[in-house]
Design an enzyme around this catalytic site. Sequence first.
Site, mmCIF file in Angstrom:
data_model
loop_
_atom_site.group_PDB
_atom_site.id
_atom_site.type_symbol
_atom_site.label_atom_id
_atom_site.label_comp_id
_atom_site.label_asym_id
_atom_site.label_seq_id
_atom_site.Cartn_x
_atom_site.Cartn_y
_atom_site.Cartn_z
ATOM 1 N N GLY A 43 0.730 -1.227 0.014
ATOM 2 C CA GLY A 43 0.129 -0.069 0.091
ATOM 3 C C GLY A 43 0.821 1.227 -0.216
ATOM 4 O O GLY A 43 0.295 2.379 -0.622
ATOM 5 N N GLU A 98 3.771 3.671 5.895
ATOM 6 C CA GLU A 98 2.688 2.915 5.810
ATOM 7 C C GLU A 98 1.449 3.861 5.189
ATOM 8 O O GLU A 98 1.638 4.897 5.157
ATOM 9 C CB GLU A 98 1.945 2.447 7.024
ATOM 10 C CG GLU A 98 2.144 0.998 7.394
ATOM 11 C CD GLU A 98 1.195 0.109 6.637
ATOM 12 O OE1 GLU A 98 0.988 0.444 5.402
ATOM 13 O OE2 GLU A 98 0.861 -0.908 7.205
ATOM 14 N N ASP A 99 0.593 3.112 4.332
ATOM 15 C CA ASP A 99 -0.449 3.761 3.842
ATOM 16 C C ASP A 99 -1.456 4.263 4.598
ATOM 17 O O ASP A 99 -1.815 5.519 4.561
ATOM 18 C CB ASP A 99 -1.180 2.987 2.647
ATOM 19 C CG ASP A 99 -1.503 1.569 2.973
ATOM 20 O OD1 ASP A 99 -1.277 1.218 4.288
ATOM 21 O OD2 ASP A 99 -2.190 0.744 2.298
ATOM 22 N N ASP A 102 -4.697 1.826 10.791
ATOM 23 C CA ASP A 102 -6.242 1.677 11.279
ATOM 24 C C ASP A 102 -6.151 0.970 12.635
ATOM 25 O O ASP A 102 -6.473 1.884 13.646
ATOM 26 C CB ASP A 102 -6.761 0.660 10.157
ATOM 27 C CG ASP A 102 -8.129 0.449 10.143
ATOM 28 O OD1 ASP A 102 -8.742 1.268 10.272
ATOM 29 O OD2 ASP A 102 -8.752 -0.678 9.845
ATOM 30 N N THR A 103 -6.362 -0.260 12.748
ATOM 31 C CA THR A 103 -6.315 -0.787 14.197
ATOM 32 C C THR A 103 -5.130 -0.656 14.827
ATOM 33 O O THR A 103 -5.288 -0.523 16.165
ATOM 34 C CB THR A 103 -6.735 -2.366 14.067
ATOM 35 O OG1 THR A 103 -5.398 -2.916 13.458
ATOM 36 C CG2 THR A 103 -8.011 -2.596 13.275
ATOM 37 N N THR A 106 -0.921 -3.467 12.396
ATOM 38 C CA THR A 106 0.343 -3.762 11.305
ATOM 39 C C THR A 106 1.490 -2.949 11.915
ATOM 40 O O THR A 106 2.689 -3.184 12.086
ATOM 41 C CB THR A 106 -0.033 -3.287 10.097
ATOM 42 O OG1 THR A 106 -1.271 -4.239 9.664
ATOM 43 C CG2 THR A 106 0.973 -3.676 8.970
ATOM 44 N N ASP A 159 -5.883 -0.072 -1.468
ATOM 45 C CA ASP A 159 -6.551 -0.958 -2.290
ATOM 46 C C ASP A 159 -7.856 -1.632 -1.803
ATOM 47 O O ASP A 159 -7.883 -1.602 -0.775
ATOM 48 C CB ASP A 159 -5.720 -1.931 -2.884
ATOM 49 C CG ASP A 159 -5.669 -3.018 -1.671
ATOM 50 O OD1 ASP A 159 -4.867 -2.725 -0.848
ATOM 51 O OD2 ASP A 159 -5.989 -4.394 -1.908
ATOM 52 N N ARG A 165 -5.366 0.951 -6.738
ATOM 53 C CA ARG A 165 -3.993 1.301 -5.948
ATOM 54 C C ARG A 165 -3.639 2.686 -6.892
ATOM 55 O O ARG A 165 -2.962 3.634 -6.433
ATOM 56 C CB ARG A 165 -2.935 0.464 -5.971
ATOM 57 C CG ARG A 165 -3.252 -0.559 -4.957
ATOM 58 C CD ARG A 165 -1.823 -1.337 -4.715
ATOM 59 N NE ARG A 165 -2.084 -2.658 -4.278
ATOM 60 C CZ ARG A 165 -2.168 -2.870 -2.872
ATOM 61 N NH1 ARG A 165 -2.206 -1.922 -1.783
ATOM 62 N NH2 ARG A 165 -2.514 -4.079 -2.476
HETATM 63 P P1 IMP Z 1 -4.220 -2.144 10.576
HETATM 64 O O1 IMP Z 1 -3.180 -3.230 10.796
HETATM 65 O O2 IMP Z 1 -5.440 -2.507 11.069
HETATM 66 O O3 IMP Z 1 -3.678 -0.908 11.191
HETATM 67 O O4 IMP Z 1 -4.235 -2.097 8.963
HETATM 68 C C1 IMP Z 1 -3.141 -1.518 8.124
HETATM 69 C C2 IMP Z 1 -3.636 -2.092 6.945
HETATM 70 O O5 IMP Z 1 -4.936 -2.451 6.660
HETATM 71 C C3 IMP Z 1 -3.163 -1.094 5.886
HETATM 72 O O6 IMP Z 1 -1.929 -1.046 5.639
HETATM 73 C C4 IMP Z 1 -4.042 -1.094 4.822
HETATM 74 O O7 IMP Z 1 -3.291 -2.052 3.820
HETATM 75 C C5 IMP Z 1 -5.308 -1.872 5.382
HETATM 76 N N1 IMP Z 1 -6.549 -0.800 5.448
HETATM 77 C C6 IMP Z 1 -6.914 -0.602 6.475
HETATM 78 N N2 IMP Z 1 -7.936 0.507 6.122
HETATM 79 C C7 IMP Z 1 -7.930 0.569 5.052
HETATM 80 C C8 IMP Z 1 -8.899 1.260 3.997
HETATM 81 O O8 IMP Z 1 -9.981 2.232 4.460
HETATM 82 N N3 IMP Z 1 -8.412 1.080 2.867
HETATM 83 C C9 IMP Z 1 -7.561 0.141 2.270
HETATM 84 N N4 IMP Z 1 -6.718 -0.480 3.082
HETATM 85 C C10 IMP Z 1 -7.025 -0.327 4.365
HETATM 86 MG MG MG Z 2 -3.643 -3.198 2.158
#
Ligand code: IMP
Ligand code: MG
Length: 180
Positions: A43, A98-99, A102-103, A106, A159, A165
Amino acid sequence: MEADIEQILFTREQIAERVKELAAQVMGVYREKDLTVVVALNGAFVFAADLVRNLVEHVEIVFVRARSYGDGMSPQHEVTVEICDDVEWDGRHVLLVEDIVDTGNTMQRLMAELLARGAASVRACAFLDRPTRREVEVDVAFVGFRLEGPEFVVGYGLDLAGHYRNLPYVGTLRRELRGG
Ligand code: IMP
Ligand code: MG
């Protein structure tokens, strides 16, 4: 592809301006220090490409892959990390790009991994930050834009199942494409 977008949240121009500001911020912090930019694939590739071209200092660029999502829109919490280059991490100052955070799972996992391998410092740089969905605490030193709502977004590297993307802006998908 463009017909699938319901609303544009950040235009190409807004993004370009913000990325320049972020790069200036980053350079302010790393003055006099060698910087390793670690790009979280897939991403972050678009954001990172723009960001590093606004950094006018020497940087090394390393790619890592963190898998936390399947092909859908719901998170899978196990994060696997793969480092794509052979790197001696000892003493490096790392900017982890990072792109979206969210949670936070990652980013937390990636930061821990790089510190465990010997990096001297790791700071997170996320194009997007969605703090309302956070499950684990993570300090994101540099943020492009903050998302207030829960909507899934695509474009500028982000994506849905590998698509969108290459959109030059960030937007939400039309309701019927969002799935569940
Ligand atoms: P986390 O581990 O929940 O913080 O998620 C991180 C990963 O989830 C990012 O690197 C994205 O690849 C994916 N992600 C989370 N939200 C979105 C979104 O709204 N659109 C696309 N990808 C997302
Ligand atoms: Mg992704």
